[in-house]
Design a protein around this motif. Structure first.
Motif, short mmCIF file in Angstrom:
data_model
loop_
_atom_site.label_atom_id
_atom_site.label_comp_id
_atom_site.label_asym_id
_atom_site.label_seq_id
_atom_site.Cartn_x
_atom_site.Cartn_y
_atom_site.Cartn_z
N TYR A 60 0.84 -1.20 0.00
CA TYR A 60 0.00 0.00 0.00
C TYR A 60 0.87 1.24 0.00
O TYR A 60 2.02 1.21 0.43
CB TYR A 60 -0.93 0.01 1.22
CG TYR A 60 -1.92 -1.11 1.18
CD1 TYR A 60 -3.11 -1.00 0.47
CD2 TYR A 60 -1.65 -2.32 1.82
CE1 TYR A 60 -4.00 -2.05 0.39
CE2 TYR A 60 -2.54 -3.37 1.75
CZ TYR A 60 -3.72 -3.23 1.04
OH TYR A 60 -4.60 -4.28 0.95
N LEU A 61 0.27 2.33 -0.47
CA LEU A 61 0.98 3.61 -0.50
C LEU A 61 0.07 4.67 0.09
O LEU A 61 -1.10 4.78 -0.31
CB LEU A 61 1.35 3.98 -1.94
CG LEU A 61 2.10 5.30 -2.14
CD1 LEU A 61 3.45 5.27 -1.42
CD2 LEU A 61 2.29 5.57 -3.63
N GLY A 62 0.59 5.40 1.05
CA GLY A 62 -0.13 6.54 1.62
C GLY A 62 0.41 7.81 1.02
O GLY A 62 1.63 7.99 0.95
N LEU A 63 -0.47 8.66 0.55
CA LEU A 63 -0.07 9.94 -0.02
C LEU A 63 -0.71 11.05 0.80
O LEU A 63 -1.87 10.93 1.20
CB LEU A 63 -0.55 10.07 -1.47
CG LEU A 63 -0.08 9.02 -2.46
CD1 LEU A 63 -0.77 9.24 -3.81
CD2 LEU A 63 1.43 9.07 -2.61
N THR A 64 0.04 12.10 1.06
CA THR A 64 -0.54 13.30 1.65
C THR A 64 -0.46 14.39 0.59
O THR A 64 0.62 14.73 0.12
CB THR A 64 0.21 13.74 2.92
OG1 THR A 64 0.17 12.68 3.88
CG2 THR A 64 -0.43 14.99 3.53
#
Length: 92
Positions: A60-64
């Motif tokens: 998974y990848l979290g982006l802000t």
């Protein structure tokens, strides 16, 4: 139907920088898709300012993304668009 929130009752001062966390599968095209959505709602959005946090396992990848919030309606529609995107799992 929701009644409009008068500016004096809003917890957000407009315009302001507003960070949104978006999580999804770490697949090709995820970040590009999120940047495209951000630019629909904030034409001045800077893709170079996206913060990336891959999950421990790399699945998974979290982006802000930090958009310039100009109204409650803009933010509501941005959240609706992000949460309905097929690559997005969570929006905070």
């Amino acid at each position: 139907m929701n009644r409009p929130i008068p500016p004096e009752e809003s917890l957000i001062e407009y315009p302001s920088a507003f960070p949104i966390k978006v999580m999804g599968a770490h697949v090709e095209g995820f970040e590009t898709a999120i940047v495209e959505v951000a630019m629909q709602f904030d034409p001045g959005f800077d893709p170079g300012c996206v913060e990336r946090r891959p999950s421990k396992g790399g699945n998974y990848l979290g982006l802000t993304i930090t958009v310039t919030a100009t109204s409650r309606d803009q933010l509501d529609e941005l959240y609706r668009t992000l949460t309905s995107h097929p690559l997005v799992k969570v929006v905070l």
